[in-house]
Write an enzyme that holds these catalytic residues in place. Sequence first.
Site, mmCIF file in Angstrom:
data_model
loop_
_atom_site.group_PDB
_atom_site.id
_atom_site.type_symbol
_atom_site.label_atom_id
_atom_site.label_comp_id
_atom_site.label_asym_id
_atom_site.label_seq_id
_atom_site.Cartn_x
_atom_site.Cartn_y
_atom_site.Cartn_z
ATOM 1 N N GLY A 186 -8.573 -18.204 -42.858
ATOM 2 C CA GLY A 186 -8.029 -17.413 -41.759
ATOM 3 C C GLY A 186 -9.119 -16.801 -40.894
ATOM 4 N N GLY A 187 -9.033 -15.481 -40.715
ATOM 5 C CA GLY A 187 -10.017 -14.796 -39.872
ATOM 6 C C GLY A 187 -11.432 -14.954 -40.377
ATOM 7 N N GLY A 421 -25.263 -43.948 -17.541
ATOM 8 C CA GLY A 421 -24.862 -42.543 -17.510
ATOM 9 C C GLY A 421 -25.760 -41.691 -18.388
ATOM 10 C CB ALA A 422 -27.352 -42.337 -21.647
#
Length: 531
Positions: A186-187, A421-422
């Site tokens: 949880g938290g 793109g790299a």
Amino acid sequence: MNTNQTSNSQQPPKENSSAKNTAVDSHTVQTVAPQTDERTALVEGRRKISVARARLERLFDDGTMEEIGAEVTHRATDFGLEKRRIPGDGVVTAAGLVDGRPVYAFAQDRTVLGGSLGQAHAQKIVRLQDLALRAGAPLIAVNDSGGARIQEGVDALGGYGEIFRRNVQSSGVIPQISIIAGPCAGGAVYSPALTDFVGMVEGSSFMFLTGPKVVKTVTFEDVTVEELGGATTHAYKTGVSHFAWKNDLEAIDNTRKLLSYLPSNNRENPPFIEPEDDVERMDPKFHDVVPSNTRQPYDVRKLVALVADKDSFFEVHENWAKNIVVGFARLGGHVIGIVANQPQEMAGVLDIDASRKAARFIRTCNGYHIPIVSLIDVPGFLPGRTQEHAGVIDHGAKLLYAYCEATVPKLSVIIRKSYGGAYIVMSSKHVGGDINLAWPDAEIAVMGAKGAVEVLNRRDIAAADDPEAKQEELIQAYEDKFLNPNIAAQRGYLDAVIEPHETRRKLYRYLRVMLNKREWMPPKRHGNIPT
Ligand code: HXC
């Protein structure tokens, strides 16, 4: 599994400049003679949280730890809690020094109500967060908690909300590091997820939103704690954890070491450490480490070791997205962040996980004045349905975003190849790279020769008397024209073509004149990084 055990006896800590020499047994039980009933309760409480206290004593420089709020208790009365009031309420909160610099830290203990977080427990942490932020000092969280204390209901939930909000306020202002030292739910995992670094202890720490018992009641699924959220899951598969440490001591000593690369806050520079080795070192080993055949793999960490000051490389996310290597190092004593494609894993291709890993690291460096040195040897982005359907457009854009957004000095060296793109993404001049270098044989192009010729010359090849010879001829012509750094250097997209053996010296010399770089983004509330 014995979740109550810390594993500090399993292995000695790694060789570590920041490690302390005095071994602390984290099971040490402090025995103090009780004087009054009240005193007995206090001592009993302290005895119960001694594992947590010992962890913090190990973290701080010897004799510098001061506890804050050791006698705080909860005021809850439901579910019999009034009979289980333990001074400290299951968390030790303290301040002290690490390598002589102020640091705040808390440690939860699962032997007190499962380390669960009730209102008083939360208030202690919140107070510490406020003090750390005011003091401009890092906050270390040793998490060992089942999350919100069920018996305290909304008070417990609210307590986590207060902590999360402060985690976010502190983000980018003071370093926040989370050690996961036991089963956390949880938290107790959401708060770490909001911090800069998360490290887990292998075999004895676990992270999940809901534990196996709750999973079983909701989905009827049987799953082990390790499978659901052990270090093998989070340090290797999900990337939620940046580190997997063998035991408590290694966790704490490495946290001390990690701090040595970080400033106390975003107004300071990271600590400078005088290098032992020559910054002008020209090493012929650069030629040995990197094979000239661009298809042959090598371990880029060997290259990093040649560039960086001796033994200074501290890898982050070592076991996740291994096709890119990131971590802190020193160059001429100055802390730098290394981002390096790893040719020995998937040829160093960029994919979703690699993009997320590098983007996160670049943003961390940018937040704390750490110059970024990119060592580039990348065939491009990984194509295919799996990546596209998992959202590579957005995840790849995170890396692009991070490089474009970073205003710290950005230096790069193209080692063997940088395609498509790299090329643009990886710290190119076009996205704001400050100093761009390349080795003489570096290949920079939209794509490799074979692919390019297939796209451009399919008809010429088919029409040729000897298609194979024609293809070879066209490939050769393409390679001669494009697969070198000349055009990029002539256009000014590269600042210099350097010999491999002078890489450390050149990077140091350019870093030296970039250290005081100041660059601002246009005023805005904040940017909107892709999901
Ligand atoms: C109160 C808790 C507790 C909790 C554990 N305990 N979690 N008490 N509140 N949240 C207590 C147990 O009752 C037990 O008390 C002792 O701690 C040890 O727990 P065990 O279950 O025996 O230990 P273990 O088998 O090691 O399992 C540890 C665990 C499990 C995996 C963490 O306890 C568990 O699943 N707990 C619930 C976790 C969970 O779902 N938390 C979500 C909270 S919601 P006794 O007295 O018997 O020794 C939350 C809100 C924030 O945190 C959400 C953010 C978005």
